[in-house]
Design a protein around this motif. Structure first.
Motif, PDB file in Angstrom:
ATOM      1  N   GLU A 293       7.534  22.489 -20.023  1.00  0.00           N
ATOM      2  CA  GLU A 293       8.679  21.256 -20.447  1.00  0.00           C
ATOM      3  C   GLU A 293       7.669  20.184 -19.458  1.00  0.00           C
ATOM      4  O   GLU A 293       8.357  19.974 -18.346  1.00  0.00           O
ATOM      5  CB  GLU A 293       9.860  21.051 -21.701  1.00  0.00           C
ATOM      6  CG  GLU A 293       9.584  21.454 -22.567  1.00  0.00           C
ATOM      7  CD  GLU A 293      11.538  22.217 -22.789  1.00  0.00           C
ATOM      8  OE1 GLU A 293      11.166  22.268 -24.082  1.00  0.00           O
ATOM      9  OE2 GLU A 293      12.411  21.671 -22.075  1.00  0.00           O
ATOM     10  N   TYR A 294       7.324  19.062 -20.113  1.00  0.00           N
ATOM     11  CA  TYR A 294       7.438  18.006 -18.993  1.00  0.00           C
ATOM     12  C   TYR A 294       8.531  16.253 -19.455  1.00  0.00           C
ATOM     13  O   TYR A 294       8.831  16.451 -20.759  1.00  0.00           O
ATOM     14  CB  TYR A 294       5.958  16.812 -19.403  1.00  0.00           C
ATOM     15  CG  TYR A 294       4.619  17.717 -18.783  1.00  0.00           C
ATOM     16  CD1 TYR A 294       4.583  17.602 -17.597  1.00  0.00           C
ATOM     17  CD2 TYR A 294       4.570  18.987 -19.105  1.00  0.00           C
ATOM     18  CE1 TYR A 294       3.301  19.040 -17.176  1.00  0.00           C
ATOM     19  CE2 TYR A 294       3.345  19.807 -18.813  1.00  0.00           C
ATOM     20  CZ  TYR A 294       3.082  19.774 -17.066  1.00  0.00           C
ATOM     21  OH  TYR A 294       2.408  19.873 -17.243  1.00  0.00           O
ATOM     22  N   HIS A 295       9.257  15.822 -18.569  1.00  0.00           N
ATOM     23  CA  HIS A 295      10.200  14.528 -18.618  1.00  0.00           C
ATOM     24  C   HIS A 295       8.932  13.498 -18.654  1.00  0.00           C
ATOM     25  O   HIS A 295       9.018  13.237 -17.059  1.00  0.00           O
ATOM     26  CB  HIS A 295      11.060  14.868 -17.993  1.00  0.00           C
ATOM     27  CG  HIS A 295      12.012  13.942 -18.030  1.00  0.00           C
ATOM     28  ND1 HIS A 295      13.234  13.828 -17.511  1.00  0.00           N
ATOM     29  CD2 HIS A 295      11.931  12.548 -19.510  1.00  0.00           C
ATOM     30  CE1 HIS A 295      14.174  12.619 -17.694  1.00  0.00           C
ATOM     31  NE2 HIS A 295      13.548  12.163 -19.570  1.00  0.00           N
ATOM     32  N   ALA A 296       9.081  12.658 -19.231  1.00  0.00           N
ATOM     33  CA  ALA A 296       8.329  10.978 -18.853  1.00  0.00           C
ATOM     34  C   ALA A 296       8.812  10.264 -19.518  1.00  0.00           C
ATOM     35  O   ALA A 296       9.579   9.988 -20.445  1.00  0.00           O
ATOM     36  CB  ALA A 296       7.377  11.331 -18.902  1.00  0.00           C
ATOM     37  N   ARG A 297       8.409   9.161 -19.021  1.00  0.00           N
ATOM     38  CA  ARG A 297       8.426   7.896 -20.086  1.00  0.00           C
ATOM     39  C   ARG A 297       7.425   6.988 -19.841  1.00  0.00           C
ATOM     40  O   ARG A 297       6.329   7.038 -19.039  1.00  0.00           O
ATOM     41  CB  ARG A 297       9.835   6.947 -19.371  1.00  0.00           C
ATOM     42  CG  ARG A 297       9.481   6.989 -17.822  1.00  0.00           C
ATOM     43  CD  ARG A 297      10.805   6.272 -17.605  1.00  0.00           C
ATOM     44  NE  ARG A 297      10.572   5.746 -15.871  1.00  0.00           N
ATOM     45  CZ  ARG A 297      11.761   5.335 -14.891  1.00  0.00           C
ATOM     46  NH1 ARG A 297      12.699   4.649 -16.060  1.00  0.00           N
ATOM     47  NH2 ARG A 297      11.439   4.571 -13.738  1.00  0.00           N
ATOM     48  N   GLN A 298       7.127   6.359 -20.814  1.00  0.00           N
ATOM     49  CA  GLN A 298       6.256   5.643 -21.300  1.00  0.00           C
ATOM     50  C   GLN A 298       6.814   3.724 -21.521  1.00  0.00           C
ATOM     51  O   GLN A 298       7.283   3.341 -22.321  1.00  0.00           O
ATOM     52  CB  GLN A 298       5.501   5.410 -22.272  1.00  0.00           C
ATOM     53  CG  GLN A 298       5.823   5.621 -23.958  1.00  0.00           C
ATOM     54  CD  GLN A 298       4.459   6.585 -24.978  1.00  0.00           C
ATOM     55  OE1 GLN A 298       3.915   5.737 -24.973  1.00  0.00           O
ATOM     56  NE2 GLN A 298       5.396   6.533 -25.890  1.00  0.00           N
ATOM     57  N   ILE A 299       5.356   3.290 -21.234  1.00  0.00           N
ATOM     58  CA  ILE A 299       4.902   1.413 -22.103  1.00  0.00           C
ATOM     59  C   ILE A 299       4.453   1.417 -22.958  1.00  0.00           C
ATOM     60  O   ILE A 299       3.299   1.995 -22.281  1.00  0.00           O
ATOM     61  CB  ILE A 299       5.259   0.004 -21.380  1.00  0.00           C
ATOM     62  CG1 ILE A 299       6.678   0.971 -20.152  1.00  0.00           C
ATOM     63  CG2 ILE A 299       5.201  -0.793 -21.845  1.00  0.00           C
ATOM     64  CD1 ILE A 299       6.319   0.222 -19.199  1.00  0.00           C
ATOM     65  N   MET A 300       3.965   1.352 -24.480  1.00  0.00           N
ATOM     66  CA  MET A 300       2.894   0.823 -24.867  1.00  0.00           C
ATOM     67  C   MET A 300       2.555  -0.402 -25.488  1.00  0.00           C
ATOM     68  O   MET A 300       4.076  -1.131 -25.977  1.00  0.00           O
ATOM     69  CB  MET A 300       2.730   1.820 -25.527  1.00  0.00           C
ATOM     70  CG  MET A 300       1.548   1.858 -26.729  1.00  0.00           C
ATOM     71  SD  MET A 300       1.988   3.069 -28.741  1.00  0.00           S
ATOM     72  CE  MET A 300       3.008   2.087 -29.795  1.00  0.00           C
ATOM     73  N   ILE A 301       1.091  -0.644 -24.650  1.00  0.00           N
ATOM     74  CA  ILE A 301       0.860  -2.046 -25.441  1.00  0.00           C
ATOM     75  C   ILE A 301       0.268  -1.813 -26.691  1.00  0.00           C
ATOM     76  O   ILE A 301      -0.931  -1.345 -26.455  1.00  0.00           O
ATOM     77  CB  ILE A 301       0.663  -3.119 -24.143  1.00  0.00           C
ATOM     78  CG1 ILE A 301       1.284  -3.294 -23.408  1.00  0.00           C
ATOM     79  CG2 ILE A 301      -0.149  -4.409 -25.183  1.00  0.00           C
ATOM     80  CD1 ILE A 301       2.305  -3.786 -23.296  1.00  0.00           C
ATOM     81  N   GLY A 391       9.313  14.755 -14.277  1.00  0.00           N
ATOM     82  CA  GLY A 391       9.592  16.392 -14.375  1.00  0.00           C
ATOM     83  C   GLY A 391       8.723  17.027 -14.850  1.00  0.00           C
ATOM     84  O   GLY A 391       8.281  16.410 -15.745  1.00  0.00           O
ATOM     85  N   THR A 392       9.442  18.394 -14.057  1.00  0.00           N
ATOM     86  CA  THR A 392       9.052  19.433 -14.812  1.00  0.00           C
ATOM     87  C   THR A 392       9.769  20.830 -14.983  1.00  0.00           C
ATOM     88  O   THR A 392      10.716  20.521 -13.832  1.00  0.00           O
ATOM     89  CB  THR A 392       7.659  19.966 -14.595  1.00  0.00           C
ATOM     90  OG1 THR A 392       7.291  20.472 -13.192  1.00  0.00           O
ATOM     91  CG2 THR A 392       6.406  19.134 -14.752  1.00  0.00           C
ATOM     92  N   ARG A 393       9.515  21.337 -15.926  1.00  0.00           N
ATOM     93  CA  ARG A 393      10.580  22.884 -16.312  1.00  0.00           C
ATOM     94  C   ARG A 393      10.101  23.746 -17.185  1.00  0.00           C
ATOM     95  O   ARG A 393       9.409  23.451 -18.299  1.00  0.00           O
ATOM     96  CB  ARG A 393      12.444  22.446 -16.277  1.00  0.00           C
ATOM     97  CG  ARG A 393      12.110  21.489 -18.160  1.00  0.00           C
ATOM     98  CD  ARG A 393      13.600  21.592 -18.169  1.00  0.00           C
ATOM     99  NE  ARG A 393      13.501  21.237 -19.818  1.00  0.00           N
ATOM    100  CZ  ARG A 393      14.711  20.764 -20.666  1.00  0.00           C
ATOM    101  NH1 ARG A 393      15.971  20.255 -19.623  1.00  0.00           N
ATOM    102  NH2 ARG A 393      14.599  20.647 -21.600  1.00  0.00           N
ATOM    103  N   LYS A 394      10.602  24.771 -16.701  1.00  0.00           N
ATOM    104  CA  LYS A 394      10.804  25.906 -17.377  1.00  0.00           C
ATOM    105  C   LYS A 394      11.172  25.968 -18.309  1.00  0.00           C
ATOM    106  O   LYS A 394      12.571  26.384 -18.117  1.00  0.00           O
ATOM    107  CB  LYS A 394      10.062  27.210 -16.739  1.00  0.00           C
ATOM    108  CG  LYS A 394       9.208  27.293 -15.799  1.00  0.00           C
ATOM    109  CD  LYS A 394       7.728  27.914 -16.670  1.00  0.00           C
ATOM    110  CE  LYS A 394       6.549  27.603 -15.709  1.00  0.00           C
ATOM    111  NZ  LYS A 394       5.346  27.694 -16.023  1.00  0.00           N
TER     112      LYS A 394
END
Length: 450
Positions: A293-301, A391-394
């Motif tokens: 699994e991935y943990h992320a954040r984003q900005i979308m225009i 980050g990532t995790r199993k």
């Protein structure tokens, strides 16, 4: 020249071409007089027909599939009866689909042809040449694709109307010992009993099942016996059922299969609508389902009526440089500028998710980043994105996956039974007249003489 896979040709050969007319088709010129041998009708199926040329082509494709192992095929007269029965059943399904208002567009047929070409690692022109080189016009091939799509939709309609799965059923299955028993690879032979069968028809089916059992014990390969004796839709593939969870089997077979060893074959088992012979090829235990699994954040225009795509890209690049060059706070900029309603108010936080949860473009970008790295703006259908991988995790998704598997197992089991019942009823209530005596099953002889 490339050859289209024998399996694909076999599948297509068993489809009916409803537009065929006997008077329009003729065989090759004979060598003595040069006259043409007219095609003949071998079966009348409701208001349709099956031609000798269709049967010959379908039989030829089956023989091509087993060209490297021809001893698995039954005698020619038996094979021709089996293939004809499948052509008849396909014709009936196409007719019923048409009666139910099922239509297939030219675009859908074209897409299906593209899929066949891609599966065989060919261009569409190479596929056309391969089809034509094996004696079939590309137009006939396309009509058969249309028939296949129609039958798939007919099945979907039948299953949709009859198959429902409740949470209680899923919970019961999850708690059953059979669900925890893993998967089995099975092959089967099915000797169907017609709807409303007479005592004589039941005896004939039992005798045929006994013949299959004796042939197997006498040394015949199980796949060859399935081809020769089974009347299931997968008979010409050797009766292979593939890998199935034990709980996905009909309940009547579960206890039997649980006690079997690899390679073991059951005696004929009487079911409500058929006699069955099963072979256990192998079994395997369930595994824990671990994913990254991935943990992320984003900005979308997002482009809009007031913001062109070029302006949206420029705005995203400006924000990117604020974050990377001026060390501006990502979360604050997300709250201020991001157009993604689901993440903007929480600083662009996307949470923990499987890599493909946000689409292919995001997945590709995530895999290319290191933890805490910020991506340059990239484009998707939603707009221009800036992504930061945190980050990532199993993660152990076994429970979630097992629940999905339980639902699928119950659905598939009910769907198979529902459509099998539908086909049996369709065949027994339809007008089918086999005109060539040698192509009739023994149980058809009384019908033909009446």
């Amino acid at each position: 020249m490339k050859q289209i896979s024998a399996f694909v040709l076999l599948t297509l050969a068993l489809l009916a071409a409803p537009y065929a007319r006997a008077q329009l088709l003729s065989g090759p010129a004979n060598q003595s007089g040069g006259s043409q041998r007219l095609d003949r009708i071998v079966a009348v199926v409701e208001d349709g027909i099956v031609l000798q040329s269709e049967l010959d082509q379908a039989v030829a494709q089956v023989k091509q599939q087993y060209a490297s192992d021809p001893q698995k095929l039954p005698p020619d007269n038996v094979l021709r009866r089996q293939v004809l029965e499948r052509l008849v059943l396909m014709r009936l399904q196409v007719q019923r689909a048409e009666q139910n208002g099922v239509h297939v567009s030219d675009q859908e047929v074209s897409q299906a042809a593209q899929n066949v070409a891609r599966q065989n690692h060919m261009s569409i022109d190479q596929l056309r040449q391969a089809i034509q080189s094996q004696g079939m016009s590309f137009g006939a091939f396309q009509r058969q694709l249309a028939d296949q799509i129609m039958v798939q939709r007919l099945r979907q309609g039948v299953v949709h109307d009859q198959v429902q799965v409740t949470d209680a059923e899923i919970n019961n299955l999850l708690n059953s010992p059979a669900f925890k028993a893993g998967e089995v690879h099975l092959a089967h032979i099915q000797i169907s009993i017609p709807s409303g069968a007479s005592a004589q028809q039941i005896q004939q089916a039992a005798a045929k099942a006994k013949q299959a059992e004796q042939a197997i014990h006498g040394g015949m390969d199980f796949n060859a016996a399935a081809i020769r004796y089974s009347d299931a839709q997968d008979a010409l593939d050797g009766g292979d059922l593939g890998w199935r969870r034990l709980d996905a089997l009909p309940p009547a077979f579960t206890d039997v299969v649980k006690k079997m060893h690899g390679g073991e074959v059951t005696p004929p088992m009487r079911g409500p609508n058929a006699f069955h012979i099963l072979k256990l090829i192998a079994r395997r235990q369930p595994e824990r389902k671990m994913i990254t699994e991935y943990h992320a954040r984003q900005i979308m225009i997002q482009p809009s009526a007031l913001l062109t795509d070029a302006q949206a890209k420029a705005k995203a690049e400006k924000i990117y440089h604020q974050i990377v060059d001026k060390h501006a706070d990502f979360a604050k900029l997300a709250k201020k500028d991001s157009d993604d309603d689901t993440t903007a108010n929480i600083g662009g936080d996307m949470g923990w998710f499987p890599v493909d949860a946000w689409g292919t473009a995001v997945a590709v970008k995530l895999k290319s980043l290191n933890d805490n790295q910020v991506s340059q703006p990239f484009h998707t259908q939603g707009g221009w994105h800036i992504l930061q991988r945190l980050g990532t995790r199993k993660a152990d998704r076994t429970d979630e996956v097992q629940r999905q598997q339980a639902r699928a197992a119950i659905t598939n089991r009910k769907a198979e039974q529902a459509y099998e019942d539908f086909l049996r009823n369709l065949r027994s209530t339809s007008y089918v007249h086999i005109l060539v005596p040698s192509l009739r099953e023994p149980s058809d002889s009384d019908k033909a003489s009446s």
